[in-house]
Design an enzyme around this catalytic site. Structure first.
Site, PDB file in Angstrom:
ATOM      1  N   TYR A 148     -18.016  11.780 -15.036  1.00 56.50           N
ATOM      2  CA  TYR A 148     -17.913  12.950 -15.914  1.00 56.50           C
ATOM      3  C   TYR A 148     -16.571  13.043 -16.638  1.00 56.50           C
ATOM      4  CZ  TYR A 148     -21.977  14.533 -13.248  1.00 56.50           C
ATOM      5  OH  TYR A 148     -23.198  14.624 -12.658  1.00 56.50           O
ATOM      6  N   HIS A 201      -7.873  -4.808  -7.873  1.00 56.38           N
ATOM      7  CA  HIS A 201      -7.703  -4.034  -6.637  1.00 56.38           C
ATOM      8  C   HIS A 201      -9.035  -3.956  -5.895  1.00 56.38           C
ATOM      9  CE1 HIS A 201      -5.037  -1.422  -4.332  1.00 56.38           C
ATOM     10  NE2 HIS A 201      -6.014  -0.546  -4.193  1.00 56.38           N
ATOM     11  N   ARG A 219       0.800  -1.222   0.000  1.00 57.16           N
ATOM     12  CA  ARG A 219       0.000   0.000   0.000  1.00 57.16           C
ATOM     13  C   ARG A 219       0.835   1.275   0.000  1.00 57.16           C
ATOM     14  NH1 ARG A 219      -4.216   0.745   4.763  1.00 57.16           N
ATOM     15  NH2 ARG A 219      -4.721  -1.356   4.066  1.00 57.16           N
TER      16      ARG A 219
END
Length: 754
Positions: A128, A84, A38
């Site tokens: 968007y 993931h 991570r």
């Protein structure tokens, strides 16, 4: 619930272990997962798992830099579903950062739509925006189809993902990285790719290159937002040698001449990771709190570029001095920390030097080169086998056609036949060759095909020899890696658009401490403090006894003449001196502001004196107990709101005297109306303390004290307002701490000299 006799359910298995061990093992597992998967980047490709998976998923979606865009929601959904299994918001945030040209020196994602800005605004929702891979990502992914790196199963075992990317350039240093793991963190600034390639080439030429030579080629970070690095070279060298340190980064600014002596400062580049909107807020706060009095206004005139306009309050201060104060009080200058904590070979976290990070990248490139070369050799071997089969078929074309037409199972028959080859040699077809011949199209049976096959075979054999020579020679491998790096340098280096260095170097220079008075327009003011503690400054030197309006129930207490550049000292009854700058006092149009909003003065404390200390002046300080000393005027000036303790005294006593010294003797008078005159030299000069006894009293304490020239005599005003002077003071002249004698006839009944 108790079990019934007929319940055949077996009891739950239970194990017992100490809580500390259970928690320790589970936390260690969590910590290891955070470090490995991570927070820390891999030294080889400079990526964390989430970024690597984003780029790989976009490659699988065939989102090439020259292709079309896809919705970001689709991309983050594929990454989450295939590789993931975490929140889509976190994945989208990571992808958006890869597309931000103000965050990434070489953006890895080409975004279309609102992906955030330098003001700190968030990207638009993933539905968007659209994205595709950027050209630098192609260089990171090149070789995945050629067995360049290992693959591992994804989280559910249905697909495979790369353990690391081939990475044709040192992305770890080119784009930087930051992350916080458990017990460790990393923070690496971006660098210029052209300089990194030069450093790699130097390491290839001289593996034991010194840190000094390496830093000469890679002089420091190159931030996407530009700026000026003012860190000394020795500090930069030590930072790169140890892998820990910091860089001082300043905004880029210039002075614009507005004519007629007017000028303004324009900031065109701000430090890396500073949000412009918060920077503007901080500068506005400095103006409001008058922490930088020379700054009058700040305007954000930015469009696509950065343009922050700073207006000075006065022309008396130099632009360098004003910026020096802003550097100290705002994020126009910051220290960017470097902590090169990375995963070596994807396994071991280590704080590395610059040389160690470049060595890890070069070793990775060598392994990628060898694996790609081995993969190509396997492909060549397979193709040569097929070509040899084709050539045999062309030499025995009639027999091949006959077998295919007459045999029910042509493949075994082709493999069993002993075929004639050139110069009377004979050979058998392999299964691969027989299969290839059977799959050959009829249109390939033309005259020139044999010549083309032989030419292709010769070319492949030549390529195979070159690859074998490459794998057998370390020198040839490093030469090949150097050539590949030069290709990357040509594509993304300083000659390419946006490849030139953006962050420059400069000497910090010591900005002299500028007195606040030099940055303020000098104007005359009249400072007025009311009985209820409201203070204001009226323009000009007005008559101190002029009629002034106050709030109901309030009235005048102190009025003095000063200037906007003066520091006004207010002595409290507790012996503390509080300081206000004349320019910071509220204007005289209103009733002013409460003094206790400007200084931290307790409610029970009263202001006993208001004065303006001048350079070289000394003051007589005394408490109501009759103790006092001489203090330099500059020692009365406090630097904080809480003031400065100057006169120490017992509980119940108060500040009684604070007068500027003028003369060679001291006259003091007590509540018992006895007056004493002694030489000023008997008082010590101190910056702070209780002082010494001025006059001895049986009852009461000190009322007033004054300094004067003995040769001129002692003067005071009688009740009628007439000035009286006592020239012969021999009757009252004695040593300090004497009791004194009764005051002269006609001395004021309030026992005060003025």
């Amino acid at each position: 619930m108790p079990m019934s006799e007929n319940d055949d359910t077996p009891p739950l298995s239970q194990t017992s272990e100490p809580l500390s061990r259970a928690i320790g093992e589970r936390y260690l597992t969590y910590a290891l997962s955070t470090i490995m998967h991570r927070a820390l980047p891999d030294a080889r490709d400079g990526l964390k798992p989430v970024h690597r998976r984003i780029l790989f998923a976009m490659r699988e979606l065939k989102l090439s830099p020259t292709g079309g865009f896809r919705k970001s929601a689709k991309i983050s959904g594929d990454v989450m579903g295939n590789y993931h299994p975490h929140g889509d918001a976190a994945i989208y945030d990571a992808m958006a950062r890869l597309a931000q040209d103000f965050a990434m020196r070489y953006p890895l994602v080409d975004g279309q739509g609102n992906f955030g800005n330098i003001d700190g605004d968030n990207p638009a929702a993933s539905r968007y925006t659209e994205a595709r891979l950027a050209h630098p990502s192609e260089a990171l992914l090149d070789g995945l189809a050629e067995n360049a790196v290992d693959f591992r199963p994804n989280y559910d075992g249905t697909l495979e993902e790369p353990v690391v990317l081939p990475a044709a350039f040192p992305n770890l240093l080119a784009n930087g990285a930051s992350g916080i793991a458990v017990g460790m963190a990393t923070n690496i600034p971006p660098h210029n790719l052209d300089e990194l390639v030069e450093g790699c080439l130097a390491m290839i030429a001289e593996p034991e290159i010194s840190d000094e030579a390496l830093v000469a080629l890679i002089p420091g970070p190159d931030f996407p937002t530009g700026g000026i690095l003012v860190e000394p070279r020795e500090s930069i060298l030590e930072t790169y040698r140890t892998g820990r340190g910091a860089f001082r980064l300043r905004a880029r600014w210039s002075v614009e001449d507005l004519g007629r002596g007017q000028w303004q400062i324009v900031v065109t580049e701000i430090p890396y990771q500073v949000q412009k909107s918060k920077l503007i807020e901080r500068l506005a706060e400095l103006i409001q709190t008058k922490k930088v009095p020379a700054l009058a206004d700040v305007r954000d005139e930015s469009a696509d570029d950065v343009r922050i306009v700073l207006e000075p309050r006065a022309r008396t201060v130099e632009a360098e001095q004003l910026m020096g104060m802003l550097f100290r009080n705002s994020d126009l200058e910051l220290r960017f920390s470097l902590n090169m904590n990375v995963l070596i070979d994807g396994r071991v976290p280590k704080v590395c030097s610059l040389r160690e990070v470049l060595r890890a990248f070069l070793d990775h490139r060598r392994e990628v080169l060898c694996r790609r070369s081995g993969h190509r050799l396997d492909k060549i071997a397979h193709r040569l086998e097929v070509l040899n089969g084709y050539i045999i078929a062309y030499l025995n074309l009639d027999r091949v056609i006959e077998i295919i037409r007459t045999e029910d199972e042509p493949k075994p028959a082709l493999m069993a036949e002993n075929w004639a080859v050139i110069d009377g040699e004979r050979a058998f077809l392999t299964e691969v060759q027989a299969e290839a011949i059977l799959n050959m199209r009829l249109r390939s049976l033309r005259k020139l095909e044999e010549m083309e096959l032989r030419a292709e075979r010769d070319q492949l054999m030549k390529e195979r020899a070159g690859l074998e020579a490459l794998l057998a020679s370390d020198k040839a491998q490093w030469k090949k890696i150097g050539a590949e790096l030069r290709e990357v340098q040509k594509q993304f280096g300083k000659a390419a658009p946006g490849g030139a260095r953006r962050t420059d170097f400069a000497e910090a220079g010591e900005v002299a401490e500028v007195p606040i008075e030099a940055m303020i327009e000098r104007e005359a003011i009249t400072v007025i403090l009311s009985k209820m503690g409201w203070i204001r400054a009226m323009k000009g030197h007005n008559a101190l006894d002029a009629e002034i309006k106050f709030k109901d129930g309030d009235g005048p207490m102190f009025a003095i003449h000063a200037e906007t550049t003066d520091r006004i000292v207010l002595m409290g009854s507790n012996g503390r001196a509080y300081t206000l700058l004349g320019a910071n006092l509220p204007g005289g149009r209103g009733m002013g502001e409460p003094l206790r909003l400007m200084v931290d003065m307790p409610n029970e404390v009263e202001v006993t004196h208001v004065l303006v200390p001048k350079a070289g002046e000394k003051y007589l300080l005394a408490s109501s107990d009759g103790d006092g000393f001489v203090a330099p005027g500059e020692e009365l000036v406090a630097q904080t709101r809480a003031g400065k303790q100057v006169l120490n005294m017992r509980e119940g006593a108060r500040t009684q005297v604070c007068r500027v010294i003028a003369g060679d003797h001291v006259a003091c008078i007590g509540e018992n109306r006895k007056m004493l005159v002694f030489a000023l030299e008997e008082l010590p000069e101190m910056a702070r303390g209780k002082g010494v006894r001025l006059q001895k009293y049986k009852d009461g304490g000190l009322v007033d004290a004054i300094t004067f020239a003995l040769a001129d005599g002692l003067s005071w005003k009688d009740p009628a307002g007439r000035t009286r002077t006592e020239a012969d003071l021999g009757e009252w002249l004695a040593k300090r701490a004497s009791a004194g004698r009764m005051a002269p006839r006609g001395f004021p009944r309030d026992n005060r000299f003025t």
